[in-house]
Design a protein around this motif. Structure first.
Motif, mmCIF file in Angstrom:
data_model
loop_
_atom_site.group_PDB
_atom_site.id
_atom_site.type_symbol
_atom_site.label_atom_id
_atom_site.label_comp_id
_atom_site.label_asym_id
_atom_site.label_seq_id
_atom_site.Cartn_x
_atom_site.Cartn_y
_atom_site.Cartn_z
ATOM 1 N N PRO A 251 -4.886 -6.121 13.567
ATOM 2 C CA PRO A 251 -5.946 -5.782 12.609
ATOM 3 C C PRO A 251 -6.499 -6.985 11.862
ATOM 4 O O PRO A 251 -7.607 -6.912 11.327
ATOM 5 N N SER A 252 -5.758 -8.077 11.793
ATOM 6 C CA SER A 252 -6.222 -9.273 11.067
ATOM 7 C C SER A 252 -7.007 -10.226 11.956
ATOM 8 O O SER A 252 -7.311 -11.345 11.533
ATOM 9 N N LEU A 253 -7.354 -9.803 13.165
ATOM 10 C CA LEU A 253 -8.028 -10.690 14.106
ATOM 11 C C LEU A 253 -9.332 -11.248 13.540
ATOM 12 O O LEU A 253 -9.584 -12.452 13.597
ATOM 13 N N GLY A 254 -10.165 -10.368 12.985
ATOM 14 C CA GLY A 254 -11.446 -10.835 12.451
ATOM 15 C C GLY A 254 -11.272 -11.819 11.310
ATOM 16 O O GLY A 254 -11.951 -12.849 11.249
ATOM 17 N N LYS A 255 -10.345 -11.525 10.384
ATOM 18 C CA LYS A 255 -10.096 -12.429 9.265
ATOM 19 C C LYS A 255 -9.533 -13.754 9.755
ATOM 20 O O LYS A 255 -9.834 -14.819 9.197
ATOM 21 N N ARG A 256 -8.695 -13.697 10.789
ATOM 22 C CA ARG A 256 -8.125 -14.930 11.328
ATOM 23 C C ARG A 256 -9.215 -15.814 11.915
ATOM 24 O O ARG A 256 -9.201 -17.026 11.743
ATOM 25 N N HIS A 257 -10.170 -15.199 12.608
ATOM 26 C CA HIS A 257 -11.280 -15.970 13.144
ATOM 27 C C HIS A 257 -12.118 -16.577 12.018
ATOM 28 O O HIS A 257 -12.536 -17.731 12.085
ATOM 29 N N GLN A 258 -12.376 -15.780 10.958
ATOM 30 C CA GLN A 258 -13.184 -16.269 9.847
ATOM 31 C C GLN A 258 -12.488 -17.413 9.116
ATOM 32 O O GLN A 258 -13.137 -18.347 8.656
ATOM 33 N N THR A 259 -11.175 -17.326 8.995
ATOM 34 C CA THR A 259 -10.424 -18.362 8.276
ATOM 35 C C THR A 259 -10.173 -19.585 9.138
ATOM 36 O O THR A 259 -10.129 -20.713 8.641
ATOM 37 N N GLY A 260 -10.015 -19.365 10.416
ATOM 38 C CA GLY A 260 -9.621 -20.454 11.308
ATOM 39 C C GLY A 260 -10.618 -21.593 11.375
ATOM 40 O O GLY A 260 -10.236 -22.775 11.323
ATOM 41 N N TRP A 261 -11.899 -21.275 11.442
ATOM 42 C CA TRP A 261 -12.894 -22.341 11.589
ATOM 43 C C TRP A 261 -13.012 -23.213 10.345
ATOM 44 O O TRP A 261 -13.064 -24.446 10.469
ATOM 45 N N PRO A 262 -13.043 -22.657 9.130
ATOM 46 C CA PRO A 262 -13.015 -23.536 7.954
ATOM 47 C C PRO A 262 -11.774 -24.412 7.890
ATOM 48 O O PRO A 262 -11.841 -25.580 7.485
ATOM 49 N N VAL A 263 -10.634 -23.860 8.282
ATOM 50 C CA VAL A 263 -9.403 -24.651 8.282
ATOM 51 C C VAL A 263 -9.491 -25.791 9.283
ATOM 52 O O VAL A 263 -9.119 -26.938 8.980
ATOM 53 N N LEU A 264 -10.001 -25.504 10.475
ATOM 54 C CA LEU A 264 -10.163 -26.560 11.468
ATOM 55 C C LEU A 264 -11.150 -27.624 10.983
ATOM 56 O O LEU A 264 -10.956 -28.820 11.211
ATOM 57 N N GLY A 265 -12.223 -27.172 10.305
ATOM 58 C CA GLY A 265 -13.178 -28.141 9.757
ATOM 59 C C GLY A 265 -12.536 -29.030 8.707
ATOM 60 O O GLY A 265 -12.771 -30.246 8.679
ATOM 61 N N PHE A 266 -11.721 -28.430 7.836
ATOM 62 C CA PHE A 266 -11.028 -29.220 6.815
ATOM 63 C C PHE A 266 -10.074 -30.227 7.455
ATOM 64 O O PHE A 266 -9.996 -31.391 7.039
ATOM 65 N N LEU A 267 -9.321 -29.771 8.468
ATOM 66 C CA LEU A 267 -8.382 -30.678 9.132
ATOM 67 C C LEU A 267 -9.113 -31.825 9.818
ATOM 68 O O LEU A 267 -8.649 -32.982 9.797
#
Length: 290
Positions: A251-267
């Protein structure tokens, strides 16, 4: 002494690599190339591709589709299959309001305890309850399903290879073995005249051994009337319930996708800063040495 130890260490790893290669080759040979051809190996079909809005790194759930899939589960699948890991309150993530979640939970009957006698009873569900099991125990499940226990569907989309595609293909893949042909155009009855579907089982080429205890659950178009007016073809119902089971499994798939890209950008940004800082520090060190 160090050379001797190094030799034996290298020999140990070499033997390990050779052993792994030998066991892998044996497994492939025993399960594939050297295995006798059977109806299962020749006519089992891999799932057809299924494209959902949740696919890919930018995927997100379509709540309207998930609500349709839930409706298919409720009206068709719940008679045999459970959702042990899903609570009624989780339906709020599909776009239902708090009042709708309470009303939906109350429409289900869940096990309860009589506060006066302490005996087991039933009661309307509440948002904190989990979806009830369709059978009281495994014995009852076997008795109603030709000695087979219907699997829980909560994690089915992740428990099977190509889960959503497998679910969709299985639901739409029931056919007559007498006329079935594989992708190469070979006829099952011509290649294996003795093949039979035992009484109480149903032929489905997407199932591993071709015969399963589940009868075709989606038998005709319009079996479910979608509240949003979407035509309820068999293919549409199978697609929607497959999408719903993707959500129940993660169920957290959509939120994980939304969070993942900003995190990758920060890294990535932090990596660039660290690289520039390293160059600056070492540039000053070289200047001082010079």
């Amino acid at each position: 002494m160090v050379r001797i130890i190094g030799f034996f260490v290298g020999l140990f790893f070499a033997v390990g690599v050779l052993w792994a290669f030998a066991t892998g080759a044996y497994t492939v040979a025993s399960q594939g190339y050297l295995k006798e051809k059977t109806a299962e190996t020749e006519f089992h079909r891999h799932p057809a591709a299924l494209h959902l809005s949740s696919d890919g790194p930018f995927g997100k759930f379509d709540n309207r589709q998930l609500q349709r899939g839930y409706q298919v589960y409720k009206e068709v699948c719940k008679a045999c299959h459970s959702l042990n890991h899903v609570a009624f309150r989780d339906l709020a993530e599909l776009g239902y309001s708090e009042a709708e979640v309470k009303a939906e939970a109350a429409s289900w009957t869940v096990p309860g305890i009589d506060p006066n006698t302490g005996e087991e009873t039933t009661r309307p569900g509440t948002p904190t309850d989990y979806f009830p099991k369709p059978f009281a125990n495994d014995i009852a499940a076997r008795a109603a399903n030709h000695n087979a226990i219907p699997p829980d569907l909560s994690l089915m989309a992740k428990a099977r290879h190509e889960g959503p595609a497998y679910i969709h293909s299985l639901l739409t893949g029931f056919t007559d073995p007498a006329t079935y042909k594989n992708e190469d155009g070979k006829s099952l009855k011509q290649e294996f005249p003795d093949f039979q579907t035992p009484p109480g089982l149903y032929f489905n080429p997407y199932f591993a051994n071709l015969n399963l205890a589940m009868p075709p659950p989606l038998t005709s178009d319009g079996q479910v009337t979608f509240k949003d007016g979407t035509p309820a073809t068999v293919d549409q119902m199978a697609t929607d319930v497959a999408a719903f089971l993707v959500w129940t499994a993660e169920p957290s798939l959509g939120k994980r996708h939304q969070t993942g890209w900003p995190v990758l950008g920060f890294l990535l940004f932090a990596t660039v800063l660290a690289f520039l800082a390293k160059k600056q520090v070492w540039a000053r060190a070289r200047v001082r040495r010079d």
